[in-house]
Design an enzyme around this catalytic site. Structure first.
Site, short mmCIF file in Angstrom:
data_model
loop_
_atom_site.label_atom_id
_atom_site.label_comp_id
_atom_site.label_asym_id
_atom_site.label_seq_id
_atom_site.Cartn_x
_atom_site.Cartn_y
_atom_site.Cartn_z
CE1 TYR A 1 45.98 8.54 23.21
CE2 TYR A 1 47.99 8.27 24.51
CZ TYR A 1 47.14 9.07 23.74
OH TYR A 1 47.46 10.37 23.52
N PRO B 1 46.84 9.65 17.91
CG PRO B 1 45.43 9.97 19.74
CD PRO B 1 45.43 9.51 18.32
CG ASP C 1 50.15 13.58 26.63
OD1 ASP C 1 50.53 13.20 25.50
OD2 ASP C 1 49.78 12.80 27.52
NE ARG D 1 49.94 14.93 30.81
CZ ARG D 1 48.64 15.02 30.56
NH1 ARG D 1 48.04 14.10 29.85
NH2 ARG D 1 47.93 16.04 31.01
#
Length: 653
Positions: free
Chosen positions: A288, A364, A52, A280
């Site tokens: 996370y 990530p 993302d 987002r």
């Protein structure tokens, strides 16, 4: 299922895997008019979850593809990072905010948007330029490569057997589940959370698949099929590296919380551990969080089924305490073990190439994996596109491995530093500031690399280096092997402004950028005229090379940027070759630009020559590759060197 029918076909390029790297490679097949196919075992594109984060350089490339406006419209821009640490009496305090020192060296800033939407935009761009479509629900079952045929440009040395999966075998993607049997949390995969263009793709998944086996003969193959790459395994290329003992959970949720920075990029540290907060689009937030440690001393294995959504939720609640945290909507979640691995080579012979997660894997949390993967596909894509079109020398393909392997090594080095700052228990002590200092140091150490401000491409057929780290004296900040630094310019004829990232469109052509300098100076006008006479000649670099069939008569486009005020120059005073005339469409007004102040556009500040450290009177000549990296820089008198550069890259007519 009845007996499958077998078909045979010959194509220029086969791309296995329709993730971000595969789609970027396919973009170039579309732009160069290559007979290509792209297959994917999944039944649909990604809709939710996955990567993302978009960095500045990737966004610049999107602008060159004409899709950046869609990213700006839907994405969430987030540049500053806030650091939260334990305070007194069980509290959390915001210790500081970090903003990258070079944040304004690109017109675009780090943006958060889910991978599904990014794939959507690339797919739409591919459709705009060709009939190439992703063929879903198809797997490759065998691969043969005859290296004896490598040097024959007409040969098809690659043989792949493909099989179309039936409805029961097709894997659907982007369908999140709670993982714990919970009925109180709703996933995001419904019409209310998907945009119209993605919804259309989702309902098409129900189309039945006819069993079919196909033998494909290809000139080139690009494997973009992920960390468990079937293509890489067929080539016996290993992934080398190791896994950590930490298990992380990640979830995309709409939070219900009183944590003040839930809509800002943040790290939160207390005695329970460290988590990362990523805001987002559509009110979503990605979190996370560490959830488990594998006992490597006893050979412990990671059992993903032991990680549940509720486990991740409770870990977040512990780390965010004393702030409250809950959610009712979860778009997607997963658990992963950090593995930092890289393949020793990204290619097999001169016809098979690997890109993205197929050759490098990492955590990530660095927000770079999709960016590096897409840039892998972008790099090899234009090279294969031009070679398959009969426009460029096959030898340019040799530059892929050294250019991209070094970047992948740097990615893993960044990840090793960044991941350690999340898991080092010594930095979890109450009241310590070492955690924040450590993280900021890592960000600053890798800033140029992470945002793509530098790529460190070495000397090659495509990169003619100068002595030293800077560019030539005429333009010290235009460095061969690095990106062409974006600037906003004013069109001489129209007065409109444009970023160079869009002006130098990624359409398959090289750009020769003539920095014409001060055209008011008589001596400079004579230099421009001499160069223009050369460029207008019958055997100049603008006319001597093979076309991109069905696309462009010449694989080189000439663009002029002068430094005089636009009111003191006129479009028609420039030599004809700098403003070509089409008998039907008239003059091409898009070829001449000026570095001048525009009072209604603050970003067009008339400082471009200064930013490039270019001589404002004498100018320079710059070769910009199709991927917007600089290939060569020289004086206006260096026409012979300019031709030698292209003679080593492009095929003559």
């Amino acid at each position: 299922m009845g007996e499958a029918k077998t078909f045979k076909s010959h194509i220029d390029a086969l791309i296995i895997g329709a993730g971000p790297s595969g789609l970027m490679a396919a973009y170039w097949m579309a732009r160069c008019g290559i007979k290509a196919r792209i297959i994917d075992k999944r039944g649909t594109k990604v809709f939710t979850g996955q990567a993302d984060g978009l960095r500045s350089r990737t966004l610049e490339l999107f602008d060159s593809m004409g899709i950046q406006h869609r990213i700006l419209h839907e994405g969430h821009i987030a540049v500053e990072v806030n650091f939260w640490v334990p305070g007194k009496n069980g509290t959390l305090i915001r210790q500081g905010t970090h903003t990258p020192a070079k944040v304004n060296e690109s017109p675009y800033h780090s943006t958060l948007l889910n991978q599904g939407r990014i794939e959507r935009f690339i797919l739409d761009s591919i459709r705009q330029h060709s009939k190439l479509e992703v063929e879903r629900g198809i797997i490759a079952e065998s691969l043969e490569y005859d290296e004896n045929l490598e040097d024959d440009p007409t040969a098809y040395p690659i043989t792949v057997q493909l099989r179309t999966l039936d409805g029961d075998e097709v894997k659907l993607t982007g369908s999140p589940g709670n993982g714990d049997g919970s009925t109180t949390v709703h996933n995001g995969l419904d019409r209310s959370n998907l945009l119209v263009d993605d919804w259309d793709d989702l309902i098409q998944r129900s189309r039945s698949h006819q069993a079919k086996v196909e033998i494909v003969k290809a000139k080139y193959l690009i494997g973009c099929d992920g960390a468990h790459s079937w293509t890489r395994k067929q080539l016996n290329i290993p992934l080398e590296g190791s896994s950590t003992d930490h298990i992380w959970g990640v979830m995309d949720i709409i939070p219900i919380t009183d944590f003040p920075d839930i809509r800002r990029i943040s790290t939160v540290t207390n005695v329970s551990g460290t988590m990362l907060v990523i805001p987002r689009e559509r009110h979503l937030v990605r979190l996370y969080v560490p959830v488990h440690v594998v006992d490597t001393a006893t050979g412990g294995q990671f059992d993903r089924s032991t990680i549940t959504l509720d486990m991740i939720r409770k870990r977040v609640q512990n780390i965010l305490s004393p702030y409250s945290f809950e959610f009712r909507i979860c778009d997607w979640w997963t658990a992963y073990r950090v593995a930092q691995r890289i393949a020793p080579t990204f290619s097999k012979g001169s016809r098979i190439f690997l890109a993205g997660d197929a050759v490098h894997t990492h955590s990530p949390k660095v927000g770079l994996g999709m960016n590096i993967s897409m840039q892998d596909g972008f790099n090899i894509g234009w090279k294969i596109g031009l070679v398959a079109a009969g426009t460029a020398h096959p030898s340019i393909l040799e530059t892929y491995n050294p250019e991209r392997h070094r970047l992948a090594e740097m990615l893993l080095e960044f990840d090793r530093h960044w991941s350690k700052s999340f898991t080092d228990d010594k930095l979890h002590a109450v009241g310590t500031s070492e955690k924040t200092k450590s993280m900021i140091q890592v960000v600053e150490m890798f800033e140029d690399f992470a945002d793509g401000l530098k790529v460190f491409y070495g000397a090659s057929l495509l990169v003619w280096k100068n002595d030293g780290e800077d560019g030539p004296a005429v333009a010290r900040r235009l460095i061969p092997g690095e990106r062409f630094p974006p600037a906003k310019l004013r069109n001489q004829a129209e007065g409109r402004t444009e970023w160079t990232t869009r002006l130098l469109e990624s359409d398959g052509r090289f750009h020769v950028v003539l920095l014409a300098g001060d055209v008011r100076v008589e001596a400079q006008r004579r230099r421009i005229e001499r160069l223009s006479c050369f460029l207008a000649g019958q055997d100049s670099c603008l006319t001597r090379y093979a076309s991109i069939p069905g696309r462009f008569h010449s694989p080189i486009l000439l663009v002029t940027i002068h430094s005089a005020p636009w009111r003191e120059a006129e479009f028609f005073q420039f030599p004809d070759v700098l403003r070509p005339l089409d008998p039907v469409m008239g003059w091409d007004y898009s070829r001449i630009w000026c570095d001048d102040v525009c009072i209604w556009d603050r970003e067009c500040d008339g400082q471009t020559y200064a930013k490039w450290a270019a001589d404002r009177t004498r100018g320079a000549v710059v070769v910009v590759r199709p991927d917007q990296y600089i290939g060569w820089v020289g004086e206006l008198e260096d026409a012979d060197a300019l031709t030698r550069y292209f003679d080593g890259v492009l095929l003559k007519k």
